[in-house]
Design a protein around this motif. Structure first.
Motif, PDB file in Angstrom:
ATOM      1  N   PRO A  65       0.810  -1.224   0.000  1.00  0.00           N
ATOM      2  CA  PRO A  65       0.000   0.000   0.000  1.00  0.00           C
ATOM      3  C   PRO A  65       0.845   1.277   0.000  1.00  0.00           C
ATOM      4  O   PRO A  65       0.536   2.234  -0.724  1.00  0.00           O
ATOM      5  CB  PRO A  65      -0.828  -0.123   1.284  1.00  0.00           C
ATOM      6  N   VAL A  66       1.903   1.295   0.774  1.00  0.00           N
ATOM      7  CA  VAL A  66       2.788   2.464   0.828  1.00  0.00           C
ATOM      8  C   VAL A  66       3.510   2.624  -0.509  1.00  0.00           C
ATOM      9  O   VAL A  66       3.569   3.724  -1.081  1.00  0.00           O
ATOM     10  CB  VAL A  66       3.798   2.333   1.988  1.00  0.00           C
ATOM     11  N   ASP A  67       4.038   1.511  -1.034  1.00  0.00           N
ATOM     12  CA  ASP A  67       4.737   1.560  -2.320  1.00  0.00           C
ATOM     13  C   ASP A  67       3.799   2.008  -3.433  1.00  0.00           C
ATOM     14  O   ASP A  67       4.174   2.815  -4.285  1.00  0.00           O
ATOM     15  CB  ASP A  67       5.334   0.190  -2.669  1.00  0.00           C
ATOM     16  N   GLY A  68       2.573   1.493  -3.419  1.00  0.00           N
ATOM     17  CA  GLY A  68       1.604   1.863  -4.457  1.00  0.00           C
ATOM     18  C   GLY A  68       1.239   3.332  -4.405  1.00  0.00           C
ATOM     19  O   GLY A  68       1.192   4.019  -5.437  1.00  0.00           O
ATOM     20  N   ALA A  69       0.963   3.838  -3.213  1.00  0.00           N
ATOM     21  CA  ALA A  69       0.632   5.260  -3.075  1.00  0.00           C
ATOM     22  C   ALA A  69       1.791   6.124  -3.555  1.00  0.00           C
ATOM     23  O   ALA A  69       1.590   7.122  -4.273  1.00  0.00           O
ATOM     24  CB  ALA A  69       0.293   5.579  -1.617  1.00  0.00           C
ATOM     25  N   ARG A  70       3.006   5.727  -3.187  1.00  0.00           N
ATOM     26  CA  ARG A  70       4.185   6.477  -3.618  1.00  0.00           C
ATOM     27  C   ARG A  70       4.313   6.468  -5.151  1.00  0.00           C
ATOM     28  O   ARG A  70       4.580   7.497  -5.766  1.00  0.00           O
ATOM     29  CB  ARG A  70       5.445   5.900  -2.979  1.00  0.00           C
ATOM     30  N   MET A  71       4.114   5.308  -5.751  1.00  0.00           N
ATOM     31  CA  MET A  71       4.208   5.200  -7.210  1.00  0.00           C
ATOM     32  C   MET A  71       3.187   6.100  -7.897  1.00  0.00           C
ATOM     33  O   MET A  71       3.512   6.783  -8.883  1.00  0.00           O
ATOM     34  CB  MET A  71       3.996   3.745  -7.652  1.00  0.00           C
ATOM     35  N   ILE A  72       1.972   6.108  -7.379  1.00  0.00           N
ATOM     36  CA  ILE A  72       0.911   6.935  -7.974  1.00  0.00           C
ATOM     37  C   ILE A  72       1.253   8.413  -7.826  1.00  0.00           C
ATOM     38  O   ILE A  72       1.154   9.186  -8.791  1.00  0.00           O
ATOM     39  CB  ILE A  72      -0.453   6.604  -7.349  1.00  0.00           C
ATOM     40  N   LEU A  73       1.689   8.830  -6.630  1.00  0.00           N
ATOM     41  CA  LEU A  73       2.040  10.231  -6.410  1.00  0.00           C
ATOM     42  C   LEU A  73       3.232  10.658  -7.269  1.00  0.00           C
ATOM     43  O   LEU A  73       3.264  11.774  -7.799  1.00  0.00           O
ATOM     44  CB  LEU A  73       2.335  10.486  -4.933  1.00  0.00           C
ATOM     45  N   GLU A  74       4.200   9.753  -7.418  1.00  0.00           N
ATOM     46  CA  GLU A  74       5.382  10.081  -8.212  1.00  0.00           C
ATOM     47  C   GLU A  74       5.103  10.102  -9.713  1.00  0.00           C
ATOM     48  O   GLU A  74       5.934  10.587 -10.477  1.00  0.00           O
ATOM     49  CB  GLU A  74       6.521   9.113  -7.890  1.00  0.00           C
ATOM     50  N   SER A  75       3.939   9.622 -10.126  1.00  0.00           N
ATOM     51  CA  SER A  75       3.590   9.666 -11.551  1.00  0.00           C
ATOM     52  C   SER A  75       3.397  11.104 -12.021  1.00  0.00           C
ATOM     53  O   SER A  75       3.482  11.383 -13.215  1.00  0.00           O
ATOM     54  CB  SER A  75       2.310   8.867 -11.823  1.00  0.00           C
ATOM     55  N   GLY A  76       3.110  11.998 -11.071  1.00  0.00           N
ATOM     56  CA  GLY A  76       2.938  13.407 -11.419  1.00  0.00           C
ATOM     57  C   GLY A  76       1.555  13.748 -11.944  1.00  0.00           C
ATOM     58  O   GLY A  76       1.293  14.901 -12.275  1.00  0.00           O
ATOM     59  N   ASP A  77       0.659  12.800 -12.012  1.00  0.00           N
ATOM     60  CA  ASP A  77      -0.699  13.054 -12.507  1.00  0.00           C
ATOM     61  C   ASP A  77      -1.536  13.629 -11.368  1.00  0.00           C
ATOM     62  O   ASP A  77      -1.877  12.923 -10.417  1.00  0.00           O
ATOM     63  CB  ASP A  77      -1.323  11.764 -13.038  1.00  0.00           C
ATOM     64  N   ALA A  78      -1.869  14.898 -11.463  1.00  0.00           N
ATOM     65  CA  ALA A  78      -2.607  15.588 -10.406  1.00  0.00           C
ATOM     66  C   ALA A  78      -4.007  15.016 -10.214  1.00  0.00           C
ATOM     67  O   ALA A  78      -4.620  15.216  -9.166  1.00  0.00           O
ATOM     68  CB  ALA A  78      -2.695  17.081 -10.703  1.00  0.00           C
ATOM     69  N   GLY A  79      -4.523  14.283 -11.170  1.00  0.00           N
ATOM     70  CA  GLY A  79      -5.862  13.720 -11.057  1.00  0.00           C
ATOM     71  C   GLY A  79      -5.919  12.395 -10.315  1.00  0.00           C
ATOM     72  O   GLY A  79      -6.974  11.776 -10.227  1.00  0.00           O
ATOM     73  N   LEU A  80      -4.796  11.947  -9.760  1.00  0.00           N
ATOM     74  CA  LEU A  80      -4.756  10.635  -9.119  1.00  0.00           C
ATOM     75  C   LEU A  80      -4.614  10.686  -7.599  1.00  0.00           C
ATOM     76  O   LEU A  80      -4.256   9.686  -6.982  1.00  0.00           O
ATOM     77  CB  LEU A  80      -3.621   9.800  -9.723  1.00  0.00           C
ATOM     78  N   GLU A  81      -4.934  11.837  -6.996  1.00  0.00           N
ATOM     79  CA  GLU A  81      -4.808  11.936  -5.541  1.00  0.00           C
ATOM     80  C   GLU A  81      -5.677  10.906  -4.836  1.00  0.00           C
ATOM     81  O   GLU A  81      -5.224  10.246  -3.894  1.00  0.00           O
ATOM     82  CB  GLU A  81      -5.171  13.344  -5.034  1.00  0.00           C
ATOM     83  N   LEU A  82      -6.938  10.755  -5.274  1.00  0.00           N
ATOM     84  CA  LEU A  82      -7.822   9.787  -4.637  1.00  0.00           C
ATOM     85  C   LEU A  82      -7.267   8.375  -4.799  1.00  0.00           C
ATOM     86  O   LEU A  82      -7.286   7.588  -3.846  1.00  0.00           O
ATOM     87  CB  LEU A  82      -9.245   9.864  -5.191  1.00  0.00           C
ATOM     88  N   ALA A  83      -6.750   8.050  -5.959  1.00  0.00           N
ATOM     89  CA  ALA A  83      -6.172   6.722  -6.178  1.00  0.00           C
ATOM     90  C   ALA A  83      -5.004   6.479  -5.221  1.00  0.00           C
ATOM     91  O   ALA A  83      -4.857   5.371  -4.692  1.00  0.00           O
ATOM     92  CB  ALA A  83      -5.719   6.567  -7.630  1.00  0.00           C
ATOM     93  N   ALA A  84      -4.191   7.501  -4.970  1.00  0.00           N
ATOM     94  CA  ALA A  84      -3.065   7.350  -4.035  1.00  0.00           C
ATOM     95  C   ALA A  84      -3.567   7.126  -2.609  1.00  0.00           C
ATOM     96  O   ALA A  84      -3.043   6.266  -1.884  1.00  0.00           O
ATOM     97  CB  ALA A  84      -2.152   8.578  -4.095  1.00  0.00           C
ATOM     98  N   ILE A  85      -4.587   7.868  -2.213  1.00  0.00           N
ATOM     99  CA  ILE A  85      -5.158   7.699  -0.869  1.00  0.00           C
ATOM    100  C   ILE A  85      -5.711   6.292  -0.708  1.00  0.00           C
ATOM    101  O   ILE A  85      -5.437   5.603   0.281  1.00  0.00           O
ATOM    102  CB  ILE A  85      -6.263   8.755  -0.617  1.00  0.00           C
TER     103      ILE A  85
END
Length: 183
Positions: A65-85
């Motif tokens: 879960p931590v790795d996944g959230a980090r990967m999503i946030l590091e993608s730089g896509d501002a529309g993926l905040e909910l997916a990271a949470i």
């Protein structure tokens, strides 16, 4: 892939059933597809182990879960905040158990609560290398029994209502390579 698609579909249906807007339903669907993205960092032999994991392997799995959230946030896509949470919170239990363990107890995002119950449903409904799939009535009873402990009560109640209203019409996808011989 099948698990992520099942979870995304179930969570979108549940969000729609709960009255979410079309944009919110789509965002929850994206979160469903990406919720386990951190598992790409876990060796396949660990994920498919047909037996107990070592303490080191369990720690590796519990990092997803931590790795996944980090990967999503590091993608730089501002529309993926909910997916990271949701990726971060999807194994956190309503009673404070689960993982990861935040430094202080807090409620999860409502989308994470919806996805959590859908994630567990699909995990139990599909064959795994370490156990057979459970029948739907047994899964629904477990969700009912775990409302207020594992699951946020309102999300569990909504899921049960939705599934009972669709009784016999929900089928989970299975990965033929992982579920050889299953229907």
């Amino acid at each position: 892939t099948s698990h992520s698609l099942n979870v995304a579909s179930l969570t979108m249906a549940l969000a729609q059933y709960a009255g979410y807007t079309a944009d919110q339903v789509r965002a929850v669907g994206v979160a469903g597809v990406l919720h386990d993205i951190g598992k790409v960092l876990v060796p396949r032999e660990v994920l498919n182990r047909n037996g107990p994991l070592t303490a080191e392997e369990r720690a590796l799995v519990e990092r997803h879960p931590v790795d996944g959230a980090r990967m999503i946030l590091e993608s730089g896509d501002a529309g993926l905040e909910l997916a990271a949470i949701v990726a971060y919170e999807h194994h956190m239990r309503y009673d404070g158990g689960g993982y990861p363990q935040p430094s202080r107890r807090r409620a999860c995002h409502p989308a994470s609560d919806l996805l959590h119950v859908c994630d567990v449903y699909d995990a139990m409904a599909t064959h795994r290398p370490y156990r057979a799939a459970w029948p739907e009535p047994k899964i629904l009873q477990m969700i009912e029994d775990e409302a207020g402990t594992q699951f946020e009560p309102a999300s569990a109640r909504l899921f049960l209502e939705m599934m009972r209203s669709l009784q016999g019409r929900v089928r989970v996808l299975s990965d033929a390579s992982a579920d050889a011989g299953s229907v």
